[in-house]
Design a protein around this motif. Structure first.
Motif, PDB file in Angstrom:
ATOM      1  N   ASP A 754       0.820  -1.201   0.000  1.00 50.92           N
ATOM      2  CA  ASP A 754       0.000   0.000   0.000  1.00 50.92           C
ATOM      3  C   ASP A 754       0.859   1.257   0.000  1.00 50.92           C
ATOM      4  N   LEU A 755       0.776   1.986  -1.089  1.00 50.21           N
ATOM      5  CA  LEU A 755       1.517   3.241  -1.175  1.00 50.21           C
ATOM      6  C   LEU A 755       0.604   4.449  -0.988  1.00 50.21           C
ATOM      7  N   GLY A 756      -0.671   4.173  -0.730  1.00 52.70           N
ATOM      8  CA  GLY A 756      -1.623   5.276  -0.615  1.00 52.70           C
ATOM      9  C   GLY A 756      -1.634   6.092  -1.895  1.00 52.70           C
ATOM     10  N   ASP A 757      -1.554   7.420  -1.717  1.00 43.99           N
ATOM     11  CA  ASP A 757      -1.522   8.281  -2.903  1.00 43.99           C
ATOM     12  C   ASP A 757      -0.110   8.535  -3.392  1.00 43.99           C
ATOM     13  N   GLY A 758       0.818   7.748  -2.859  1.00 50.32           N
ATOM     14  CA  GLY A 758       2.219   8.114  -3.074  1.00 50.32           C
ATOM     15  C   GLY A 758       2.861   7.570  -4.333  1.00 50.32           C
ATOM     16  N   ALA A 759       2.145   6.732  -5.088  1.00 48.07           N
ATOM     17  CA  ALA A 759       2.801   6.056  -6.210  1.00 48.07           C
ATOM     18  C   ALA A 759       3.404   7.029  -7.205  1.00 48.07           C
ATOM     19  N   SER A 760       2.697   8.078  -7.517  1.00 45.56           N
ATOM     20  CA  SER A 760       3.232   8.976  -8.539  1.00 45.56           C
ATOM     21  C   SER A 760       4.405   9.764  -7.988  1.00 45.56           C
ATOM     22  N   LEU A 761       4.335  10.103  -6.688  1.00 45.21           N
ATOM     23  CA  LEU A 761       5.472  10.801  -6.073  1.00 45.21           C
ATOM     24  C   LEU A 761       6.713   9.931  -6.141  1.00 45.21           C
ATOM     25  N   VAL A 762       6.542   8.674  -5.754  1.00 43.02           N
ATOM     26  CA  VAL A 762       7.676   7.748  -5.761  1.00 43.02           C
ATOM     27  C   VAL A 762       8.210   7.584  -7.173  1.00 43.02           C
ATOM     28  N   ALA A 763       7.283   7.386  -8.120  1.00 45.35           N
ATOM     29  CA  ALA A 763       7.694   7.197  -9.515  1.00 45.35           C
ATOM     30  C   ALA A 763       8.511   8.390  -9.976  1.00 45.35           C
ATOM     31  N   GLY A 764       8.035   9.574  -9.687  1.00 43.22           N
ATOM     32  CA  GLY A 764       8.722  10.790 -10.127  1.00 43.22           C
ATOM     33  C   GLY A 764      10.105  10.895  -9.520  1.00 43.22           C
ATOM     34  N   GLN A 765      10.195  10.622  -8.214  1.00 39.72           N
ATOM     35  CA  GLN A 765      11.472  10.804  -7.532  1.00 39.72           C
ATOM     36  C   GLN A 765      12.458   9.683  -7.827  1.00 39.72           C
ATOM     37  N   ALA A 766      11.934   8.537  -8.263  1.00 43.12           N
ATOM     38  CA  ALA A 766      12.846   7.431  -8.581  1.00 43.12           C
ATOM     39  C   ALA A 766      13.064   7.320 -10.087  1.00 43.12           C
ATOM     40  N   TRP A 767      12.582   8.308 -10.815  1.00 48.05           N
ATOM     41  CA  TRP A 767      12.744   8.362 -12.269  1.00 48.05           C
ATOM     42  C   TRP A 767      12.209   7.114 -12.964  1.00 48.05           C
ATOM     43  N   ILE A 768      10.973   6.772 -12.579  1.00 55.07           N
ATOM     44  CA  ILE A 768      10.264   5.660 -13.213  1.00 55.07           C
ATOM     45  C   ILE A 768       9.108   6.282 -14.006  1.00 55.07           C
ATOM     46  N   GLU A 769       9.010   5.954 -15.290  1.00 60.53           N
ATOM     47  CA  GLU A 769       7.933   6.563 -16.067  1.00 60.53           C
ATOM     48  C   GLU A 769       6.565   6.028 -15.665  1.00 60.53           C
ATOM     49  N   ASP A 770       6.547   4.738 -15.376  1.00 59.76           N
ATOM     50  CA  ASP A 770       5.259   4.129 -15.066  1.00 59.76           C
ATOM     51  C   ASP A 770       5.434   3.151 -13.908  1.00 59.76           C
ATOM     52  N   LEU A 771       4.928   3.529 -12.752  1.00 58.61           N
ATOM     53  CA  LEU A 771       5.021   2.634 -11.598  1.00 58.61           C
ATOM     54  C   LEU A 771       3.679   1.954 -11.416  1.00 58.61           C
ATOM     55  N   ARG A 772       3.647   0.634 -11.750  1.00 57.58           N
ATOM     56  CA  ARG A 772       2.376  -0.079 -11.740  1.00 57.58           C
ATOM     57  C   ARG A 772       2.252  -0.949 -10.504  1.00 57.58           C
ATOM     58  N   ARG A 773       1.024  -1.170 -10.152  1.00 58.16           N
ATOM     59  CA  ARG A 773       0.754  -2.092  -9.067  1.00 58.16           C
ATOM     60  C   ARG A 773       0.827  -3.514  -9.623  1.00 58.16           C
ATOM     61  N   GLY A 774       1.416  -4.424  -8.873  1.00 62.22           N
ATOM     62  CA  GLY A 774       1.466  -5.797  -9.352  1.00 62.22           C
ATOM     63  C   GLY A 774       2.886  -6.297  -9.499  1.00 62.22           C
ATOM     64  N   ARG A 775       3.013  -7.288 -10.374  1.00 63.34           N
ATOM     65  CA  ARG A 775       4.281  -7.982 -10.494  1.00 63.34           C
ATOM     66  C   ARG A 775       4.558  -8.192 -11.974  1.00 63.34           C
ATOM     67  N   PRO A 776       5.748  -7.921 -12.417  1.00 62.95           N
ATOM     68  CA  PRO A 776       6.008  -8.024 -13.858  1.00 62.95           C
ATOM     69  C   PRO A 776       6.072  -9.485 -14.306  1.00 62.95           C
ATOM     70  N   GLU A 777       5.830  -9.677 -15.587  1.00 63.91           N
ATOM     71  CA  GLU A 777       6.033 -11.008 -16.143  1.00 63.91           C
ATOM     72  C   GLU A 777       7.487 -11.118 -16.542  1.00 63.91           C
ATOM     73  N   GLY A 778       7.950 -12.327 -16.577  1.00 65.78           N
ATOM     74  CA  GLY A 778       9.343 -12.516 -16.960  1.00 65.78           C
ATOM     75  C   GLY A 778      10.284 -12.189 -15.817  1.00 65.78           C
ATOM     76  N   LYS A 779      11.565 -12.039 -16.181  1.00 67.85           N
ATOM     77  CA  LYS A 779      12.575 -11.827 -15.145  1.00 67.85           C
ATOM     78  C   LYS A 779      12.494 -10.424 -14.575  1.00 67.85           C
ATOM     79  N   PHE A 780      12.713 -10.351 -13.290  1.00 65.52           N
ATOM     80  CA  PHE A 780      12.775  -9.026 -12.665  1.00 65.52           C
ATOM     81  C   PHE A 780      13.597  -9.110 -11.382  1.00 65.52           C
ATOM     82  N   VAL A 781      14.059  -7.970 -10.941  1.00 62.01           N
ATOM     83  CA  VAL A 781      14.734  -7.917  -9.648  1.00 62.01           C
ATOM     84  C   VAL A 781      13.858  -7.120  -8.696  1.00 62.01           C
ATOM     85  N   SER A 782      14.070  -7.374  -7.429  1.00 64.51           N
ATOM     86  CA  SER A 782      13.174  -6.762  -6.456  1.00 64.51           C
ATOM     87  C   SER A 782      13.933  -6.236  -5.249  1.00 64.51           C
TER      88      SER A 782
END
Length: 865
Positions: A754-782
């Motif tokens: 739960d990020l509340g309303d913070g997802a876009s703030l986090v995305a912006g500050q971490a230089w992520i264009e699209d921060l989605r809820r969920g889990r990616p398909e294929g390989k990923f690091v976490s």
RNA sequence: GGGCGGUUAGCUCAGUGGUAGAGCACUUCGUUCACACCGAAGGGGUCGUAGGUUCAAGUCCUAUACCGCCCACCA
């Protein structure tokens, strides 16, 4: 501020313009209002120029004054200077010598004229330097310890004490400075351990029944010996007490006396008694009714009494005497011996203890109320530990020798009749009146110890002995800011004099600030070349940077080490303030301070941080813990406001529909910050403030009010935003570990939790264009923080082995942490006795860690772990 | 001899009994949009030593070492 111009803060341009503006606005004078705050600054010597210690001392007083002004007090900081008898007389004497003139040739009157001339020409260098430092002192009230009015105060004190019998003339062993040819007080001397010799000398008995050996470190003073003493219980000598000895080389007969003073364990247990040149011997002499002989003149050369040795200085005399003793078989042996040489701090010359007629002030009676006032808490020392330093000294106080054999100073107002009867009086005429039919023929030649006049400083500067308005409204003063080495010399005297004459303590607080040392912990000294001239720092980096450098290291500590690297930190901070302010002003397009705005959580967060900062800073200033105030301000401004809030707000500021709230928040934070740090950095803050678009603000920041109501503590907003920042840091770290450059956009990332309303703030500050809820398909690091998992798709680009190791490392770290906590929680004592909230917190952390480890394990499997 | 400070990251220093911090320096990355006097991410500490109190000690107590300051009449 011209936002188009320099991205570098130039202190030299900004600092020059504000001092005059403050002065013109009358801000250096106390304003209206009943809440008074008064400081009479420690008057620097007229020979002085600014050193780091001064910069700290007077800067601190300015800081306190500026803070109190913001808090609504009517502030008076009264400046002035001390005539500094010995120091000034030395300077002018040396100057004359350069011109080929000896002081005694021109005589007292001409010499004193010459000193006044010197004072007019170059005596107020340091006061000009205080202005460069930004000190807001009331120059119209400037005082000098030899002003006409000040002289009246000194006369009154002397005469009154004289008539009350507190001032007396007496023969005592004083510290004689043979270079300056005056006595100096005990506290104007210091002990230096040096290698010397202990001479064992045979003193023959008059009846030729052999000899007795005495030990001395100063054989030359034997010329003034009047007895030899042994301890009455020293069995070696009891039989001999009362016999007569003959002083070698001189032939004078000396009685062998018994006194408690000699220590049988030391030397031979027999001590030569020289009342004229040793304070202990003097006391022995008094007890036994012995004569006091003085064998040196004012330059410490052997006088007429010394017979064959007449005219030799102390060193030569010793050489000759030792040689003669040896030749004539009186010198038994010589051994190396460490001696504590007493050196005059005024001339750097070993003092000659010498009996002479001097004026003294009895201290015990005056000390009593000064002790009581501190014991009762009417005067508080900060740091508290100096209380006992003061009390210990006061409880063992000795009478104060106040006469000095100088020309520059307050001439002792004692006049003598033909038959040498002394009268203390305001003038010759006054003395004549007091003397009646006996004719006054001369005034005492000596002047008073400088501290006699500076001891009156807190009330004499306010007009005493007249009952002036200033005295009524500003005494007692609020605080004395001073160095620890003058607690005895000055603080104690002011206490005694203030209590005795004004019947009130001179100040409520005594703040003892830290000594400024060099980077490697040595004393800063011009003569050693280890000093750094504060004016150089002011010239290159600015007074504000210098002030911050010193203040950010000053609290309750004893020393601070000055380092140029610290001034760079301070200069960088100025630059940061400058540029962040530029940023704010560049983003105020269409700004209307009064327009309503809708605050977001992040706005509430920074305002909450502001509120907490305000509290810390206020409490720190109040407690003289300036270092903590600086730390809180630095942290708030740089880390929270600049690194986070400004960065987060950039998006909203670019959008005309959203910009009014962050604009208002930025202006509010900057405004409050400027007020809070103004006491530390008066110039840059005044400059920035002058550009602040706040309607109804005061003409000058210096006369603004303290931002007590700035911001509201909001724990919900703080917790929420803090978790977003935490998430951002985790995501950034993950990126960095994968070698993705900061600020380069990453197209997509995922989060769970739960990020509340913070997802876009986090995305912006971490230089992520699209921060989605969920889990990616294929390989990923976490990566994970408590409650949140973050995933970055890798599209097969990463090294699986390296990733496995990375995760492994994280598991190890978390497991260690978990083990520690579990061990603690398994301890029944901990669970029972620790505070419940602590136990609860540890439990929660344990759960989080278990969770995290499980996730890490499963991730590791993804990479073949 | 007595008293008071200090001993925490390579350096200078913070640190209210509850998972060790800052600035500088160092490593890696980054200069288009406030600031390179900048930004992001890192590495680095058995908190002088030895005991003790406590569920828990950098933090409290005792002792001790070293550094610094002050006071003190051993000639």
């Amino acid at each position: 501020m011209d936002t188009d111009l320099s991205t570098r803060y130039d202190a030299s341009i900004v600092e020059s313009k504000w001092y005059q503006a403050w002065q013109d606005a009358g801000l250096f004078k106390p304003g209206p209002g009943d809440r008074r705050y008064t400081i009479t600054i420690p008057p620097p010597n007229i020979t002085g120029s600014l050193h780091m210690g001064h910069a700290l001392c007077y800067g601190l007083q300015d800081l306190l004054g500026r803070y109190k002004r913001l808090r609504g007090y009517s502030v008076l900081i009264l400046p002035g200077q001390d005539h500094a008898g010995i120091a000034t007389q030395s300077v002018v004497t040396k100057q004359l010598k350069k011109e080929g003139v000896e002081a005694f040739q021109i005589g007292r009157e001409k010499f004193v004229e010459r000193v006044w001339q010197w004072r007019t020409e170059s005596g107020d260098t340091i006061l000009r330097q205080f202005r460069s430092l930004g000190c807001a002192f009331d120059w119209d009230r400037e005082r000098f310890t030899l002003d006409d009015r000040y002289v009246q105060a000194v006369l009154k004190v002397f005469i009154e004490w004289f008539e009350r019998g507190l001032i007396y003339r007496g023969l005592r062993v004083v510290n004689w400075d043979p270079i300056l040819k005056t006595s100096v007080s005990d506290i104007e001397t210091e002990r230096r351990v040096t290698r010397g010799k202990l001479y064992h000398v045979r003193y023959p008995f008059k009846d030729n029944s052999g000899h007795l050996t005495i030990a001395t470190t100063r054989p030359e003073t034997m010329l003034a010996d009047v007895a030899v003493a042994v301890h009455p219980k020293d069995k070696r000598y009891t039989e001999l007490i009362g016999k007569t000895l003959v002083l070698p080389l001189v032939g004078r007969e000396l009685p062998l006396i018994a006194d408690e003073y000699p220590d049988p364990e030391f030397g031979t247990g027999a001590v030569k008694i020289t009342p004229g040149h040793d304070a202990n011997d003097f006391e022995v002499g008094q007890r036994h009714g012995l004569e006091t002989l003085v064998v040196f003149d004012e330059a410490a050369k052997v006088n007429d009494l010394g017979g064959a040795y007449k005219g030799l200085d102390r060193v030569k005399a010793r050489e000759r005497i030792v040689a003669d003793l040896e030749e004539q078989g009186f010198l038994e042996r010589t051994e190396d011996h460490e001696i504590a040489l007493v050196v005059s701090t005024r001339s750097n010359e070993p003092v000659e203890p010498m009996a002479s007629e001097q004026w003294f002030v009895s201290q015990t009676q005056l000390a009593a109320p000064a002790i009581k006032a501190v014991e009762e808490g009417k005067v508080r020392f900060v740091p508290e530990r100096y209380t006992s330093v003061y009390l210990d000294w006061m409880n063992n106080i000795r009478d104060w020798c106040v006469s000095r054999q100088l020309w520059w100073g307050h001439r002792i107002p004692v006049y003598y009749t033909e038959d040498n009867a002394p009268f203390a009086a305001l003038s010759w005429e006054d003395a004549q009146k007091k003397a009646g039919d006996r004719k006054i023929v001369r005034q005492d030649d000596d002047v008073l110890d400088t501290w006699f006049s500076s001891g009156l400083w807190p009330f004499a500067t306010l007009g005493w002995p007249e009952q002036t308005d200033d005295l009524k409204t500003h005494y007692p003063t609020d605080v004395l800011v001073t160095a620890r080495d003058i607690i005895y010399l000055w603080v104690a005297r002011m206490m005694m004099m203030g209590l005795d004459f004004v019947k009130e303590v001179p100040f409520k607080d005594v703040y003892i600030y830290a000594t400024v040392l060099t980077e490697d912990g040595k004393r800063m000294s011009k003569s050693l070349g280890t000093g750094v001239d504060p004016m150089d720092i002011i010239g290159t980096k600015g007074a504000d940077a210098l002030r911050y450098t010193l203040f950010s290291q000053t609290g309750y500590n004893q020393d601070i080490r000055y380092s140029d690297r610290r001034t760079e930190e301070a200069r960088n901070f100025c630059n940061k303030i400058w540029n962040a302010s530029r940023f704010v002003f560049m983003n105020l397009e269409g700004y209307d301070h009064s327009r309503s705005r809708q605050l977001q959580v992040v706005d509430e967060w920074i305002l909450s941080r502001l509120a907490r900062t305000e509290r810390t800073v206020r409490e720190s200033y109040e407690a003289y813990d300036v270092q903590s105030a600086c730390q809180a301000l630095y942290q708030f401004f740089w880390s929270e406001l600049c690194d986070w809030y400004i960065e987060i707000s950039k998006g909203r500021l670019a959008d005309p529909a959203q910009r009014s709230a962050p604009q208002w928040v930025l202006v509010t934070c900057l405004d409050a910050f400027l007020r809070m740090i103004h006491p530390v950095m008066p110039h840059i803050t005044e400059e920035v403030y002058s550009h602040l678009p706040v309607p109804g603000k005061s003409a000058l920041l210096m006369q603004a009010t303290w931002p007590e109501q700035a911001g509201t503590v909001n724990e919900r907003a703080e917790n929420l935003v803090e978790s977003w920042l935490e998430t951002t840091r985790a995501l950034r770290a993950l990126r960095a570990e994968l070698g993705l450059a900061a600020m380069k956009a990453v197209p997509v990332a995922y989060y769970e939790g739960d990020l509340g309303d913070g997802a876009s703030l986090v995305a912006g500050q971490a230089w992520i264009e699209d921060l989605r809820r969920g889990r990616p398909e294929g390989k990923f690091v976490s990566t994970s923080i408590p409650g949140i998992d973050l995933h970055l798709p890798t599209e097969g680009l990463i090294d699986e082995v390296a990733e496995r190791e990375r995760i492994g490392g994280q598991i190890e770290k978390a497991t260690q942490e978990l083990a520690k906590l579990e061990q603690r929680l398994e301890n029944p004592n901990f669970v029972e006795r620790a505070k419940p909230e602590v136990v609860e917190k540890e439990r929660a952390t344990t759960n989080d860690l278990r969770d995290m480890i499980a996730k890490l394990e499963s991730r590791k499997k993804l990479f073949g772990g």
